[in-house]
Design an enzyme around this catalytic site. Structure first.
Site, mmCIF file in Angstrom:
data_model
loop_
_atom_site.group_PDB
_atom_site.id
_atom_site.type_symbol
_atom_site.label_atom_id
_atom_site.label_comp_id
_atom_site.label_asym_id
_atom_site.label_seq_id
_atom_site.Cartn_x
_atom_site.Cartn_y
_atom_site.Cartn_z
ATOM 1 C CD GLU A 82 -21.593 51.655 -20.087
ATOM 2 O OE1 GLU A 82 -20.822 50.678 -20.073
ATOM 3 O OE2 GLU A 82 -22.144 52.451 -19.049
ATOM 4 C CD GLU B 257 -26.150 51.443 -17.768
ATOM 5 O OE1 GLU B 257 -25.128 51.495 -16.858
ATOM 6 O OE2 GLU B 257 -26.425 50.972 -18.694
HETATM 7 C C1 BGC Z 1 -23.164 48.872 -17.880
HETATM 8 C C2 BGC Z 1 -24.119 47.863 -17.182
HETATM 9 C C3 BGC Z 1 -23.243 47.357 -15.860
HETATM 10 C C4 BGC Z 1 -23.114 48.883 -15.183
HETATM 11 C C5 BGC Z 1 -22.418 48.390 -13.839
HETATM 12 C C6 BGC Z 1 -22.600 49.822 -17.224
HETATM 13 O O1 BGC Z 1 -21.273 49.779 -17.492
HETATM 14 O O2 BGC Z 1 -24.056 49.433 -19.112
HETATM 15 O O3 BGC Z 1 -24.181 46.863 -17.962
HETATM 16 O O4 BGC Z 1 -23.851 46.446 -15.225
HETATM 17 O O5 BGC Z 1 -22.473 49.785 -15.815
HETATM 18 O O6 BGC Z 1 -21.011 48.113 -14.014
#
Ligand code: BGC
Ligand code: BGC
Length: 454
Positions: free
Chosen positions: A167, A362
Site C-alpha cells: 500500500e 488483502e
Molecule cells: C493494511 C493493513 C491494515 C488493514 C486494515 C491495510 O490498509 O495493509 O496493515 O491492518 O488494511 O486497516
C-alpha cells in the site's frame, strides 16, 4: 450457507499479516528501531497509547500460528519481513539473528504445506533511514534494492511468491501527507515524492528479486472505487482527482509505465528513466480492497471514516463523504460487496491486455466480538466475507484472472493508529494472556476452502 460458494479448484487461499502488527519482540536479536516504534512512543499518536512492542508475540509463537493456518487449510501465507530485523540501521549486511527468525518461519510453513508469500516492506522503516530523509529521499531506493538483494539471496530457494511494497498510497497519504501514521509528517501535496520513491524502490526490488531467482513477484496496492458524492460537475471533478491520487497514481506507473494525467510532472528525478524501472514486468498485481469511497468538493462535512479518523485540513479540492444506506463495520467502514467486483472490472477496462494476473492480497473487516464461554460468534464477519467472496467469484466468472485471495487477517492485531481497538482476525487474540481462539469465521472460511477443493 457456504454450500454454493465454490471457487475453481486451483484457486489459492491465504491469510495475510504484517510484521509490526503481530511480531512484538521489538528489542530482540538485534532488531533496530523502526519508525513505528518511534511514532508509538509519541504521546497522543496511538489510541490508548498502545504500541507494537508485544502485539501478538508472533515472534515467539509463530509455530502455534502456523499450526492454526494448517488447520484452516490455507495454501499460502502472506507476512512481511521487518526491515529493521534484517538491517538494523537500514544498510549493510544482513543481521544473522533476524534472518534466522524468518528461516524458522519459512521452514515451519513449508513443513506444514503452506507456501510463504512475504512482503518486503509493510511500513516499518528503519529509523536511521527516516532520519536521513526516509521516503522523501531518493537514497532510500538504493537501500531498498540492497535489502531486496539480501532477502532474495537468502530465501529465493524456498520462497517463490514475493510482494515488494504494501500500500504505497497509505504510506504517502497517512504517513507523510496527513501524519496519522509514522513518520507523522503533514506535508499535504509535498508528500508526492514519497509515492515516486516507493514506486522506484518497487521496480528496483523486482529486478533484484528476479536476479536472485524469485519466480512470482508483485506489489500489494490498495484500491477502492471512488464514487462522486453527487452528479454535479464539481463533485465529479473532485472525485476524479481523488481517484487519480489514490488509485491510478500507483497502478498506472507499474502497469503502463506512465503517471495518470500529467501527475509525473511534479515528481523528482529523471522521471522517464525511472518509469522504465517502475514498470519492470511483474508476474501479478496484488489488490487490497476493503470499501468504496464517496468523494465530493470540500464543504467541511468530510467523513473521517475514510481517513481513519483524520480530519482533512481545509483548502483541499475534495473531501471523502459518508456513504449512506450501507451497514458498517466496527471501524465505520461501509460494507458494499458489489464495489469489490466493480474495482476488479475497472482494472480490466483500464488496462485490458496489459493487466497482469491479479491476487487479492488483502480483504476483511473489523468486527470486535469477544469470546463468550470460549466461543467468538462473529457472524458479521462471516456475512462480510460471504458477500465479498461472492462478488469476487462473479468477477472471476466474468473472465477476470484472479489467482488467489488472502484474507486480512489471521489474527487480531495492532491496527496502527487505532491500536488494539479494531479486531480484523479470524482468530481472536487476548492481548493480556496472548491466548488465541479461532472465531466462527475461521471455521466458516475453512469450509469455503475445503469445499472449493472438492
Ligand atoms: C493494511 C493493513 C491494515 C488493514 C486494515 C491495510 O490498509 O495493509 O496493515 O491492518 O488494511 O486497516
Ligand atoms: C481481551 C480482553 C482483555 C483485553 C486486554 C482482549 O483481547 O479479549 O478480555 O481484557 O484484550 O487488552
Amino acid at each position: 450457507m457456504t454450500a454454493d460458494l465454490k471457487f475453481p479448484a486451483g484457486f489459492r487461499w491465504g491469510v495475510s499479516t504484517s510484521a509490526y502488527q503481530i511480531e512484538g519482540a521489538v528489542a530482540e536479536d538485534g532488531r533496530g528501531t523502526s519508525t513505528w516504534d518511534t511514532f508509538c512512543a509519541e504521546p497522543g499518536r496511538i489510541l490508548n497509547g498502545d504500541t507494537g512492542a508485544v502485539a501478538c508475540d508472533h515472534y515467539h509463537r509463530y509455530a502455534e500460528d502456523v499450526a492454526l493456518m494448517r488447520e484452516l487449510g490455507v495454501d499460502m501465507y502472506r507476512f512481511s519481513f521487518a526491515w529493521p530485523r534484517i538491517q538494523p540501521t537500514g544498510s549493510g549486511p544482513g543481521n544473522a539473528a533476524g534472518l534466522d527468525f524468518y528461516d524458522r518461519l519459512i521452514d515451519t510453513l513449508l513443513g506444514a504445506g503452506i507456501r510463504p508469500a512475504p512482503t518486503l516492506y509493510h511500513w516499518d522503516t528503519p529509523q536511521p533511514l527516516e532520519d536521513a530523509g526516509g521516503w522523501l529521499s531518493r537514497d532510500i531506493t538504493d537501500r531498498f534494492a540492497e535489502y531486496a538483494g539480501i532477502l532474495g539471496a537468502r530465501f529465493a530457494d524456498r520462497v517463490s511468491t514475493w510482494i515488494t511494497i504494501n500500500e504505497p498510497m497509505v504510506l504517502t497519504l497517512m504517513g507523510y501527507s496527513l501524519g496519522a501514521h509514522a513518520p507523522g509528517k503533514e506535508l499535504l501535496f509535498d508528500a508526492l515524492p514519497v509515492a515516486h520513491h516507493q514506486l522506484l524502490a518497487h521496480g528496483r526490488a523486482v529486478q533484484a528479486l528476479r536476479a536472485a531467482g524469485a519466480q512470482e513477484i508483485g506489489i500489494a496496492s490498495n484500491h477502492a472505487p471512488t464514487w462522486p458524492a453527487s452528479d454535479s460537475a464539481e463533485d465529479r471533478e473532485a472525485a476524479a482527482l481523488y481517484d487519480n491520487l489514490i488509485n491510478w497514481l500507483f497502478a498506472d506507473p507499474v502497469i503502463l509505465g506512465e503517471y495518470p494525467s500529467g501527475m509525473g510532472d511534479g515528481m523528482p528525478g529523471p522521471v522517464a528513466d525511472d518509469l522504465a524501472i517502475i514498470s519492470t514486468p511483474v508476474d501479478f498485481f496484488g489488490i487490497n480492497h476493503y470499501a468504496p469511497v464517496s468523494v465530493g468538493v470540500a464543504t467541511g462535512q468530510a467523513d473521517t471514516a475514510a481517513t481513519d479518523g483524520v480530519l482533512l485540513p481545509p483548502g483541499l479540492p475534495f473531501e471523502p463523504r459518508t456513504l449512506t444506506g450501507y451497514p458498517t463495520t466496527d471501524f465505520g467502514w461501509p460494507v458494499v460487496p458489489d464495489a469489490f467486483g466493480e474495482i476488479l472490472r475497472t482494472f480490466r477496462q483500464r488496462y485490458g491486455d496489459k493487466l497482469p494476473p491479479l491476487y487479492i492480497t488483502e480483504n476483511g473487516c473489523a468486527v470486535n466480538d469477544e469470546p463468550v464461554d470460549g466461543v467468538v460468534s462473529d457472524q458479521r464477519r462471516i456475512d462480510y466475507l460471504d458477500g465479498y467472496l461472492r462478488s469476487l467469484k462473479a468477477a472471476i466468472d466474468d473472465g477476470i484472472d484472479v489467482r488467489g485471495y488472502f484474507q486480512w487477517s489471521l489474527l487480531d492485531n495492532f491496527e496502527w493508529a487505532a491500536g488494539y481497538s479494531q479486531r480484523f482476525g479470524l482468530v481472536h487474540v487476548d492481548f493480556e494472556t496472548l491466548e488465541r481462539t479461532p472465531k466462527a469465521s475461521y471455521h466458516w472460511f475453512g469450509d469455503v476452502i475445503s469445499q472449493s477443493r472438492r
